[in-house]
Design a protein around this motif. Structure first.
Motif, mmCIF file in Angstrom:
data_model
loop_
_atom_site.group_PDB
_atom_site.id
_atom_site.type_symbol
_atom_site.label_atom_id
_atom_site.label_comp_id
_atom_site.label_asym_id
_atom_site.label_seq_id
_atom_site.Cartn_x
_atom_site.Cartn_y
_atom_site.Cartn_z
ATOM 1 N N UNK A 21 29.339 -29.483 16.053
ATOM 2 C CA UNK A 21 28.032 -29.797 15.449
ATOM 3 C C UNK A 21 27.913 -29.071 14.113
ATOM 4 N N UNK A 22 28.422 -27.842 14.029
ATOM 5 C CA UNK A 22 28.345 -27.087 12.780
ATOM 6 C C UNK A 22 29.101 -27.793 11.656
ATOM 7 N N UNK A 82 24.720 -31.986 19.652
ATOM 8 C CA UNK A 82 25.664 -33.103 19.592
ATOM 9 C C UNK A 82 25.069 -34.308 20.301
ATOM 10 N N UNK A 83 24.444 -34.078 21.441
ATOM 11 C CA UNK A 83 23.835 -35.184 22.204
ATOM 12 C C UNK A 83 22.762 -35.893 21.373
ATOM 13 N N UNK A 84 21.884 -35.126 20.740
ATOM 14 C CA UNK A 84 20.808 -35.723 19.938
ATOM 15 C C UNK A 84 21.373 -36.465 18.734
ATOM 16 N N UNK A 134 17.599 -35.441 11.845
ATOM 17 C CA UNK A 134 17.188 -34.481 12.876
ATOM 18 C C UNK A 134 16.891 -33.123 12.252
ATOM 19 N N UNK A 135 17.749 -32.670 11.358
ATOM 20 C CA UNK A 135 17.527 -31.379 10.702
ATOM 21 C C UNK A 135 16.216 -31.369 9.924
ATOM 22 N N UNK A 170 29.801 -39.374 22.393
ATOM 23 C CA UNK A 170 30.336 -38.051 22.042
ATOM 24 C C UNK A 170 31.837 -38.072 21.710
ATOM 25 N N UNK A 171 32.602 -38.910 22.371
ATOM 26 C CA UNK A 171 34.037 -39.002 22.067
ATOM 27 C C UNK A 171 34.281 -39.414 20.632
#
Length: 184
Positions: A52-53, A31-33, A20-21, A42-43
């Protein structure tokens, strides 16, 4: 078995974040993507990563490790090797260099966990550069070497920021100039 499954899931998350990056940039790396691209919930993400970081910094860490002149840390690298690796990272992975600078600045200011991680990374880098510099110039005391390394790393970080702002900036040439100053 459970640890291996967690490692595999973490690997999928890191790989998804890296894709993605590279393809869409930091703003798209939600986070979703990341979870959708990795095929995890997500859990599961939050069981493995705080934010995310945190996963983005793991992506950057792996890219930096890929250009490391002495990944096993045997103590055979020199300042030139470390600066050349820094240059390779910035030149070969400008997407991740930009992410590193962005997360380091914005996350480091607003998030105590990111700040602590960035400070720890810098301290490790200083220690490694100091050891390399003292191999190259054994006459330097530890405090002298540390002062020189702090200045060198500050300049490299500043040049990295300049490169991110101006893609025509001769990052490699300026880094080489720093090495020439270092050997005088």
């Amino acid at each position: 078995m459970r640890n291996r499954a967690g490692e595999e899931t973490a690997g999928r998350i890191v790989d998804a974040a890296q894709r993605i990056l590279a393809e869409a940039g930091l703003e798209a790396a939600t986070v979703k993507a990341i979870c959708e691209a990795a095929g995890v919930r997500p859990g599961s993400f939050y069981n493995l990563f705080d934010s995310k970081e945190t996963v983005i910094l793991e992506v950057v860490k792996q890219a930096i490790r890929a250009v490391d002149p002495d990944p096993e840390r045997t103590g055979r690298d020199h300042v030139t090797d470390l600066v050349e690796a820094f240059v390779r990272f910035v030149e070969d992975r400008p997407d991740l260099a930009r992410v590193y600078i962005t997360v380091g600045l914005s996350g480091g200011i607003t998030d105590a966990g990111i700040r602590s991680r960035m400070i720890r990374h810098h301290a490790e880098r200083v220690a490694r550069f100091v050891a390399a510099l003292r191999r190259d110039r054994p006459e330097l005391t530890e405090p002298e070497a540390e002062r020189q390394v702090d200045a060198l790393l500050a300049a490299l970080n500043g040049y990295t920021l300049q490169r991110m702002l101006n893609p025509d900036f001769d990052f490699a040439g300026h880094a080489k100039g720093l090495l020439e100053m270092e050997t005088r």
